[in-house]
Design a protein around this motif. Structure first.
Motif, PDB file in Angstrom:
ATOM      1  N   ALA A 164     -23.423  37.081 -21.948  1.00 42.75           N
ATOM      2  CA  ALA A 164     -23.369  36.615 -23.338  1.00 42.75           C
ATOM      3  C   ALA A 164     -21.953  36.703 -23.909  1.00 42.75           C
ATOM      4  N   LYS A 165     -21.197  37.706 -23.488  1.00 44.21           N
ATOM      5  CA  LYS A 165     -19.815  37.860 -23.954  1.00 44.21           C
ATOM      6  C   LYS A 165     -18.852  36.916 -23.235  1.00 44.21           C
ATOM      7  N   GLY A 166     -19.307  36.286 -22.149  1.00 44.87           N
ATOM      8  CA  GLY A 166     -18.447  35.387 -21.396  1.00 44.87           C
ATOM      9  C   GLY A 166     -17.651  36.081 -20.307  1.00 44.87           C
ATOM     10  N   GLU A 167     -18.001  37.329 -20.002  1.00 43.78           N
ATOM     11  CA  GLU A 167     -17.279  38.079 -18.969  1.00 43.78           C
ATOM     12  C   GLU A 167     -17.637  37.602 -17.566  1.00 43.78           C
ATOM     13  N   ILE A 168     -18.854  37.094 -17.378  1.00 46.35           N
ATOM     14  CA  ILE A 168     -19.296  36.574 -16.091  1.00 46.35           C
ATOM     15  C   ILE A 168     -20.008  35.244 -16.317  1.00 46.35           C
ATOM     16  N   THR A 169     -20.092  34.444 -15.256  1.00 47.98           N
ATOM     17  CA  THR A 169     -20.800  33.167 -15.345  1.00 47.98           C
ATOM     18  C   THR A 169     -22.298  33.423 -15.183  1.00 47.98           C
ATOM     19  N   TYR A 170     -23.103  32.387 -15.452  1.00 43.87           N
ATOM     20  CA  TYR A 170     -24.550  32.517 -15.291  1.00 43.87           C
ATOM     21  C   TYR A 170     -24.905  32.713 -13.821  1.00 43.87           C
ATOM     22  N   LYS A 171     -24.164  32.051 -12.937  1.00 41.01           N
ATOM     23  CA  LYS A 171     -24.392  32.213 -11.503  1.00 41.01           C
ATOM     24  C   LYS A 171     -24.137  33.665 -11.083  1.00 41.01           C
ATOM     25  N   GLU A 172     -23.054  34.257 -11.576  1.00 41.07           N
ATOM     26  CA  GLU A 172     -22.751  35.662 -11.281  1.00 41.07           C
ATOM     27  C   GLU A 172     -23.825  36.577 -11.862  1.00 41.07           C
ATOM     28  N   TYR A 173     -24.303  36.241 -13.068  1.00 45.32           N
ATOM     29  CA  TYR A 173     -25.381  37.018 -13.685  1.00 45.32           C
ATOM     30  C   TYR A 173     -26.619  37.022 -12.796  1.00 45.32           C
ATOM     31  N   LYS A 174     -27.024  35.842 -12.320  1.00 49.81           N
ATOM     32  CA  LYS A 174     -28.218  35.738 -11.469  1.00 49.81           C
ATOM     33  C   LYS A 174     -28.044  36.529 -10.170  1.00 49.81           C
ATOM     34  N   ILE A 175     -26.861  36.488  -9.574  1.00 49.96           N
ATOM     35  CA  ILE A 175     -26.597  37.242  -8.341  1.00 49.96           C
ATOM     36  C   ILE A 175     -26.713  38.740  -8.605  1.00 49.96           C
ATOM     37  N   LEU A 176     -26.137  39.201  -9.697  1.00 49.72           N
ATOM     38  CA  LEU A 176     -26.213  40.626 -10.041  1.00 49.72           C
ATOM     39  C   LEU A 176     -27.655  41.057 -10.294  1.00 49.72           C
ATOM     40  N   GLN A 177     -28.439  40.201 -10.940  1.00 51.49           N
ATOM     41  CA  GLN A 177     -29.847  40.513 -11.200  1.00 51.49           C
ATOM     42  C   GLN A 177     -30.622  40.626  -9.884  1.00 51.49           C
ATOM     43  N   GLU A 178     -30.373  39.698  -8.968  1.00 52.72           N
ATOM     44  CA  GLU A 178     -31.072  39.726  -7.681  1.00 52.72           C
ATOM     45  C   GLU A 178     -30.711  40.974  -6.888  1.00 52.72           C
ATOM     46  N   LYS A 179     -29.435  41.373  -6.917  1.00 50.52           N
ATOM     47  CA  LYS A 179     -29.011  42.598  -6.220  1.00 50.52           C
ATOM     48  C   LYS A 179     -29.693  43.813  -6.827  1.00 50.52           C
ATOM     49  N   GLY A 180     -29.797  43.847  -8.146  1.00 46.12           N
ATOM     50  CA  GLY A 180     -30.459  44.964  -8.818  1.00 46.12           C
ATOM     51  C   GLY A 180     -31.931  45.040  -8.459  1.00 46.12           C
ATOM     52  N   ASN A 181     -32.592  43.892  -8.411  1.00 53.01           N
ATOM     53  CA  ASN A 181     -34.011  43.862  -8.039  1.00 53.01           C
ATOM     54  C   ASN A 181     -34.207  44.322  -6.600  1.00 53.01           C
ATOM     55  N   ALA A 182     -33.325  43.868  -5.706  1.00 56.17           N
ATOM     56  CA  ALA A 182     -33.424  44.266  -4.298  1.00 56.17           C
ATOM     57  C   ALA A 182     -33.225  45.768  -4.153  1.00 56.17           C
ATOM     58  N   LEU A 183     -32.334  46.332  -4.935  1.00 58.52           N
ATOM     59  CA  LEU A 183     -32.096  47.780  -4.883  1.00 58.52           C
ATOM     60  C   LEU A 183     -33.347  48.550  -5.280  1.00 58.52           C
ATOM     61  N   TRP A 184     -34.010  48.123  -6.373  1.00 57.22           N
ATOM     62  CA  TRP A 184     -35.226  48.818  -6.817  1.00 57.22           C
ATOM     63  C   TRP A 184     -36.360  48.686  -5.812  1.00 57.22           C
ATOM     64  N   ILE A 185     -36.477  47.537  -5.180  1.00 56.35           N
ATOM     65  CA  ILE A 185     -37.505  47.357  -4.151  1.00 56.35           C
ATOM     66  C   ILE A 185     -37.228  48.277  -2.966  1.00 56.35           C
ATOM     67  N   THR A 186     -35.964  48.378  -2.563  1.00 53.01           N
ATOM     68  CA  THR A 186     -35.588  49.263  -1.466  1.00 53.01           C
ATOM     69  C   THR A 186     -35.881  50.715  -1.805  1.00 53.01           C
TER      70      THR A 186
END
Length: 115
Positions: A72-94
């Protein structure tokens, strides 16, 4: 976190989605946070998604977390946001799977010890 996104976003806030399927459509930026808080009632309502719109009318659905705030602040792109979200989800599943494996291992050791 949603209020931080609201206050510091480069994008226009369109809607806030709550757990259970309810949502709040934002009409103006000025007084709607008060309306949103009253909609939430005793603040027990969980905000699950925030919908933002850019100047070209493109909508973005983000979660109210650190990654969402960074987008929202413009620090990362939406694509980068989605990648970070997927990594976070994978971490919790692990973590969940490892936790289950540790639990069953400890239970089998305990059963061997008891029997």
């Amino acid at each position: 976190m949603s209020k931080k996104i609201w206050e510091s976003s480069l994008y226009k806030l369109i809607r806030v989605d709550f757990a259970g399927g309810n949502c709040f459509e934002v009409q103006s930026r000025l007084n709607d946070w008060v309306s949103l808080e009253s909609e939430m009632g005793n603040k027990s309502a969980l905000i699950t998604k925030v919908i933002l719109e850019d100047l070209e009318g493109k909508l973005y659905s983000i979660e109210p977390n650190d990654n969402g705030l960074r987008f929202a602040k413009g620090e990362i792109t939406y694509k980068e946001y989605k990648i970070l979200q997927e990594k976070g989800n994978a971490l919790w599943i692990t973590i969940f799977i490892v936790g289950i494996l540790v639990f069953f291992t400890l239970m089998s050791v305990l059963l061997k010890f008891v029997l």
